[in-house]
Design a protein around this motif. Sequence first.
Motif, short mmCIF file in Angstrom:
data_model
loop_
_atom_site.label_atom_id
_atom_site.label_comp_id
_atom_site.label_asym_id
_atom_site.label_seq_id
_atom_site.Cartn_x
_atom_site.Cartn_y
_atom_site.Cartn_z
N LEU A 5 -12.19 35.90 -1.27
CA LEU A 5 -10.77 35.82 -0.93
C LEU A 5 -10.49 34.84 0.20
O LEU A 5 -9.44 34.20 0.22
N ASN A 6 -11.42 34.71 1.12
CA ASN A 6 -11.23 33.73 2.19
C ASN A 6 -11.20 32.31 1.63
O ASN A 6 -10.37 31.49 2.04
N ASP A 7 -12.10 32.02 0.69
CA ASP A 7 -12.14 30.70 0.06
C ASP A 7 -10.88 30.46 -0.76
O ASP A 7 -10.28 29.38 -0.68
N ALA A 12 -5.75 27.73 -1.29
CA ALA A 12 -4.31 27.86 -1.52
C ALA A 12 -3.53 27.23 -0.37
O ALA A 12 -2.52 26.54 -0.60
N LYS A 13 -3.99 27.44 0.84
CA LYS A 13 -3.31 26.86 2.00
C LYS A 13 -3.35 25.34 1.94
O LYS A 13 -2.34 24.67 2.17
N GLU A 14 -4.50 24.76 1.61
CA GLU A 14 -4.61 23.31 1.48
C GLU A 14 -3.69 22.79 0.38
O GLU A 14 -3.01 21.78 0.55
N ALA A 15 -3.67 23.47 -0.74
CA ALA A 15 -2.81 23.06 -1.86
C ALA A 15 -1.34 23.17 -1.49
O ALA A 15 -0.51 22.38 -1.97
N SER A 16 -1.01 24.11 -0.61
CA SER A 16 0.40 24.31 -0.25
C SER A 16 0.97 23.09 0.48
O SER A 16 2.16 22.80 0.38
N TYR A 17 0.12 22.36 1.21
CA TYR A 17 0.60 21.17 1.91
C TYR A 17 1.04 20.09 0.92
O TYR A 17 2.04 19.41 1.14
N VAL A 18 0.30 19.96 -0.16
CA VAL A 18 0.65 18.99 -1.19
C VAL A 18 1.89 19.47 -1.95
O VAL A 18 2.83 18.71 -2.17
N LEU A 19 1.89 20.74 -2.32
CA LEU A 19 3.01 21.28 -3.09
C LEU A 19 4.31 21.25 -2.29
O LEU A 19 5.38 21.03 -2.85
N ALA A 113 13.23 25.24 3.21
CA ALA A 113 11.94 24.57 3.21
C ALA A 113 10.91 25.47 2.52
O ALA A 113 11.09 26.69 2.46
N PRO A 114 9.83 24.88 2.01
CA PRO A 114 8.78 25.70 1.40
C PRO A 114 8.22 26.69 2.41
O PRO A 114 8.07 26.37 3.59
N LEU A 115 7.92 27.87 1.94
CA LEU A 115 7.45 28.95 2.80
C LEU A 115 5.97 28.82 3.11
O LEU A 115 5.52 29.16 4.19
N GLY A 116 5.18 28.37 2.17
CA GLY A 116 3.73 28.28 2.37
C GLY A 116 3.02 29.25 1.45
O GLY A 116 3.43 29.47 0.33
N VAL A 117 1.96 29.84 1.95
CA VAL A 117 1.12 30.74 1.14
C VAL A 117 1.36 32.17 1.59
O VAL A 117 1.35 32.46 2.79
N ILE A 118 1.57 33.04 0.63
CA ILE A 118 1.70 34.46 0.91
C ILE A 118 0.65 35.18 0.06
O ILE A 118 0.57 34.96 -1.14
N GLY A 119 -0.16 35.99 0.69
CA GLY A 119 -1.15 36.77 -0.04
C GLY A 119 -0.63 38.17 -0.26
O GLY A 119 -0.11 38.80 0.67
N VAL A 120 -0.72 38.66 -1.48
CA VAL A 120 -0.25 39.99 -1.81
C VAL A 120 -1.35 40.71 -2.58
O VAL A 120 -1.92 40.17 -3.52
#
Length: 130
Positions: A5-7, A12-19, A113-120
């Motif tokens: 899950l950490n990976d 996901a966080k890295e991809a969020s910058y592009v998205l 603005a985009p929110l970023g990554v949310i883990g649920v």
Amino acid sequence: MTMDLNDIGARAKEASYVLAQAGTTLKNRALQTMYEAFCKNSGKIAAANAQDILAAKGNGMSDAMIDRLTFDVRRVEKTANAILDIIALPDPVGRVTGGSTHPNGMSIEKVTAPLGVIGVIFEARPNVTI
């Protein structure tokens, strides 16, 4: 299949910058690809879910929880169609939702603005993930 899950979160966080910088067309193409993948794999998704249901029943899960966990072909297709509903919505990013001008002339605007990554983490309801 083992998931770190950490990976997953870091990727996901890295991809969020592009998205976050992606335009509407690119985002809608990504959503269209998700829709097509759901449609193409609905049988596989439902079959994997059927195994989850059998395990849940074997573990004494309540009927109400079994219903929430169920992701049969009909529910997969409804979820896929929800993606089309999302595509049809106007892109919320960059929309001015309010603002004011101060006495000194400085203007301030509230801009979406985009929110970023949310883990649920949830125990059931795979159809609400979309």
